[in-house]
Structure formats: C-alpha cells, structure tokens
Enzyme design. Structure first.
Site, PDB file in Angstrom:
ATOM      1  N   VAL A 137      -3.968   4.166   7.553  1.00 33.82           N
ATOM      2  CA  VAL A 137      -4.412   3.090   6.664  1.00 33.82           C
ATOM      3  C   VAL A 137      -4.252   1.660   7.432  1.00 33.82           C
ATOM      4  O   VAL A 137      -5.247   0.784   7.114  1.00 33.82           O
ATOM      5  CB  VAL A 137      -3.499   3.070   5.371  1.00 33.82           C
ATOM      6  CG1 VAL A 137      -4.084   1.971   4.499  1.00 33.82           C
ATOM      7  CG2 VAL A 137      -3.644   4.438   4.676  1.00 33.82           C
ATOM      8  N   VAL A 139       0.825  -1.071   0.146  1.00 30.07           N
ATOM      9  CA  VAL A 139      -0.029  -0.064   0.140  1.00 30.07           C
ATOM     10  C   VAL A 139       0.748   1.315  -0.267  1.00 30.07           C
ATOM     11  O   VAL A 139       0.614   1.957  -0.735  1.00 30.07           O
ATOM     12  CB  VAL A 139      -1.119   0.145   1.265  1.00 30.07           C
ATOM     13  CG1 VAL A 139      -1.753   1.328   1.207  1.00 30.07           C
ATOM     14  CG2 VAL A 139      -1.766  -1.209   0.964  1.00 30.07           C
ATOM     15  N   ARG A 188     -15.423   0.564  -4.059  1.00 30.01           N
ATOM     16  CA  ARG A 188     -15.649  -0.943  -4.585  1.00 30.01           C
ATOM     17  C   ARG A 188     -17.069  -1.013  -4.971  1.00 30.01           C
ATOM     18  O   ARG A 188     -17.643  -1.754  -5.985  1.00 30.01           O
ATOM     19  CB  ARG A 188     -15.414  -1.793  -3.270  1.00 30.01           C
ATOM     20  CG  ARG A 188     -13.867  -2.131  -3.119  1.00 30.01           C
ATOM     21  CD  ARG A 188     -13.724  -3.001  -1.906  1.00 30.01           C
ATOM     22  NE  ARG A 188     -12.199  -3.257  -2.026  1.00 30.01           N
ATOM     23  CZ  ARG A 188     -11.367  -3.610  -1.069  1.00 30.01           C
ATOM     24  NH1 ARG A 188     -12.073  -3.492   0.101  1.00 30.01           N
ATOM     25  NH2 ARG A 188     -10.161  -3.616  -1.018  1.00 30.01           N
ATOM     26  N   HIS A 211     -14.751  -0.193   9.180  1.00 28.17           N
ATOM     27  CA  HIS A 211     -14.209  -0.821   8.015  1.00 28.17           C
ATOM     28  C   HIS A 211     -14.080  -2.379   8.518  1.00 28.17           C
ATOM     29  O   HIS A 211     -13.148  -2.735   9.047  1.00 28.17           O
ATOM     30  CB  HIS A 211     -12.611  -0.351   7.834  1.00 28.17           C
ATOM     31  CG  HIS A 211     -12.119  -0.975   6.634  1.00 28.17           C
ATOM     32  ND1 HIS A 211     -12.782  -1.017   5.404  1.00 28.17           N
ATOM     33  CD2 HIS A 211     -10.807  -1.429   6.314  1.00 28.17           C
ATOM     34  CE1 HIS A 211     -11.813  -1.397   4.627  1.00 28.17           C
ATOM     35  NE2 HIS A 211     -10.778  -1.788   5.210  1.00 28.17           N
ATOM     36  N   ASP A 245      10.644   2.904   6.200  1.00 26.56           N
ATOM     37  CA  ASP A 245      10.265   1.522   6.543  1.00 26.56           C
ATOM     38  C   ASP A 245      11.367   1.096   7.298  1.00 26.56           C
ATOM     39  O   ASP A 245      12.543   1.469   7.342  1.00 26.56           O
ATOM     40  CB  ASP A 245      10.088   0.518   5.256  1.00 26.56           C
ATOM     41  CG  ASP A 245       9.157  -0.854   5.525  1.00 26.56           C
ATOM     42  OD1 ASP A 245       8.114  -0.729   5.117  1.00 26.56           O
ATOM     43  OD2 ASP A 245       9.847  -1.595   5.969  1.00 26.56           O
TER      44      ASP A 245
END
Ligand SMILES: NC(=O)c1ccc[n+]([C@@H]2O[C@H](COP(=O)([O-])OP(=O)(O)OC[C@H]3O[C@@H](n4cnc5c(N)ncnc54)[C@H](O)[C@@H]3O)[C@@H](O)[C@H]2O)c1
Length: 310
Positions: free
Chosen positions: A120, A15, A153, A177, A35
């Site tokens: 996220v 992502v 979606r 979610h 990261d």
C-alpha cells in the site's frame, strides 16, 4: 478445525489500523499489527479487540514492535512508510520508503514463505516492484493496492452525479497510481449501461479529473495526513477476494510480462484475485487513445522504478 487465517499488517498508522479494523469486522482472520513506534500497535490492537464484544467478532489481535508474531501469515499488508512532508521531494520519499519497505519485506518474507504480499505504501507501483524483487516471491503473490481505490473514487462521483446507488456503478481505472492514471469511461457502467450513454462528455471529463486528483483533494481538506478509510476498505476487498478464493476481478498493480505491450513492470490492470493471488491478468481492448494514455502512465512508473536501480 483449521485455524483462522492470519493477516499481518505492517504500519499501524491511519491506513494500517483501518485495515485491521475492517479485517476483524468482517472476521476474515486473526490480525498481527506491527509498527516501529513503541506501544502504538499494541494499543490499537487492544482497543480493536475490545470492540469485538460489541461488534461480535472473535478475531484475535496482537500488536508488536517485532516480527516473531508474524510467522506463517497468509497475507501481509504493508502500509509502513512516510508521507511527504514540507521540504521533501518525491524522490526523497521514494528512497526513504524504499529503505523502509525493503527492510519490512526482508523481515516478513523470512518468516512467512508462502504468504501473499499486498503493498500500500507510496509511491505504490515502485514499492510493489521493489517488494517483488526483494522477496524473491513469484509475481502472483506480490500485488499492489491502488486501482480498487481509484475505481471506488470514480464510482462514488458517478453515483453522486446520477443520483443512483453506488452498488449500481462499476468503473475501471488503469495505469500507475498517480497523476497519469487512466480512468476508462467506456468500461464504467450504471446497472450495465455505459456512462458514455448517460452523461455528457464534459461531465464525464470533470469526474475523470476529480478521480485523478482524488488523493490530493483529501490531503487538501485534511491538511495533515492523507486518505485512509477508502484506501483501507479497498485493501480489505483484496484480502477478502484472496482468502475466500473468490476469483474476483479487481484493478490491482500486477506484474506485466508483455500484456498491454508492457514488459517487466508492475502497473495497474484488471486481474483475477483468488487464493493463489493473481490468477490471471485480464486484457481488455483499448482504443489507440486509451492505449497511449496507458503507455504514458507505465512510462512514468518505469522512470521511478529505474531510480531505485533494482
Ligand atoms: N496505495 C494507495 O492507494 C495508498 C492510499 C493511501 C495511503 N497510501 C500510502 O500508505 C502509507 C501509509 O499511510 P498512512 O496514512 O497510514 O500513514 P501513517 O503515517 O498514518 O502510518 C504509517 C505508519 O508506518 C509506520 N512505520 C514507519 N516506518 C516503519 C517501519 N520501518 N516498520 C514498521 N512501521 C513503520 C509509522 O510509525 C506509522 O505508524 C503512505 O506511504 C501513504 O502514502 C497509499
């Protein structure tokens, strides 16, 4: 001339790297990719920079295993975390990702005190609540991405069903979610016409069910890993709305302080996004059935949040 906006993306996995890609392709600003895996953010940042001459963007990309480069970011997108592995319960994921997101929030907010955070990492609603608590930021500047994806979606399935352009389709999905999300067919339209006038109730129900299982459908196909193109595109729609101060109404996980009968909890609702973050929570009229489904969804979110003992 003012410097380009600075967007930090923490987590350079599927992502995160796609968020970086779409951000630079739209030339929304410069990107710092962070990261824990050595070389990964540097490699992806360099690779994306080398696509610049082909795509025609001048955004600068920096990869890092630390946080110094993230200082004074305008927006920080947090995608760092684990996906569920065999043998792991949802609770295991909750606590592991809470630890990761908590550390990331400490690192980024100490260096970018006026940034807007977009969460996220899953479980989304609990992670955004945690980030808000940890950051000490006002609730307008801590937002979760889920509703834009869930709505995208639903819009895709509606457009396919009616063989019309996705551009003609708007849709709203509220709630947390997860399995309890609340797609709202009455507020979902094709060129302004509610889909309830265009499709039979059983077809709408089939699309609603497919939307609620949208993430699982992709996990089932990919076998390892979960969706990332649409999640990243949805995140970048929020980044763009904020940086361009568009006052754009999008469904996001936002802090409710009594709206929709929910207090002190992040849940997915329509909000107006602009340069200050959440400028307004839009309250739409729900039928008693929709309101009950929303309350059930908020209840599921509250259960998860309570486990974190924030
Ligand atoms: N909200 C949504 O709608 C939505 C949609 C898709 C994915 N997700 C979630 O987003 C997260 C990322 O998904 P993905 O597919 O990119 O996973 P991924 O495994 O490809 O990437 C996650 C990255 O986070 C990094 N990471 C782990 N701990 C870190 C730390 N402490 N600091 C910095 N980086 C760290 C990992 O090294 C990895 O590169 C997952 O939690 C996933 O469930 C949410």
């Amino acid at each position: 001339m003012a410097a380009r906006p600075k967007i930090t993306v923490v987590g350079a996995g599927n992502v995160g790297a796609s968020v970086a890609q779409y951000v630079v392709e739209k030339e929304l600003g410069d990107v710092v990719l962070v990261d824990v895996v050595e070389g990964l953010p540097h490699g992806k940042a360099l690779d994306l920079a080398q696509a610049g001459p082909v795509h025609g963007y001048d955004s600068r990309l920096v990869g890092s295993n630390g946080y110094e480069e993230t200082a004074d970011s305008d927006i920080i997108v947090i995608t760092a975390g684990l996906a569920r592995k065999p043998g792991m319960t949802r609770d295991d994921l909750l606590f592991k990702n809470a630890e990761i997101v908590g550390n990331v929030v400490d690192q980024v907010t100490s260096r970018s005190k006026s940034a807007i955070l977009i969460l996220v990492t899953n479980p989304l609603d609990a992670m955004v609540q945690l980030a808000w608590k940890k950051s000490g930021f006002s609730a307008e500047r801590v937002i979760g991405m889920a509703g834009v994806l869930d709505s995208a979606r639903f819009r895709t399935f509606i457009a396919q069903e009616l063989n019309v352009s996705v551009e003609n389709v708007t849709a709203f999905v509220l709630g947390g979610h997860g399995d309890t999300m609340v797609p709202l067919p009455r507020y979902s339209t094709v060129a302004g016409i509610p889909i309830t006038d265009l499709l039979a109730a059983d077809r709408i129900q089939a699309l609603v069910t497919r939307t609620a299982n949208g993430g699982a459908e992709i996990v089932g196909l990919l076998k390892s890993g979960s969706a990332y193109y649409a999640p990243a595109a949805s995140t970048v729609e929020m980044v763009e709305a904020i940086l361009k101060d568009k006052h754009k109404i999008l469904p996001c996980a936002a802090y409710l302080d009594g709206q929709y009968g929910v207090k002190g909890l992040y849940v997915g609702v329509p909000v107006k996004l602009g340069r200050k973050g959440v400028e307004q929570i839009i309250e739409i009229k729900l039928t008693s059935e929709e309101q009950a489904a929303f309350q059930k969804s908020a209840g599921a979110v509250r259960e998860l949040v309570e486990k974190l003992k924030l």
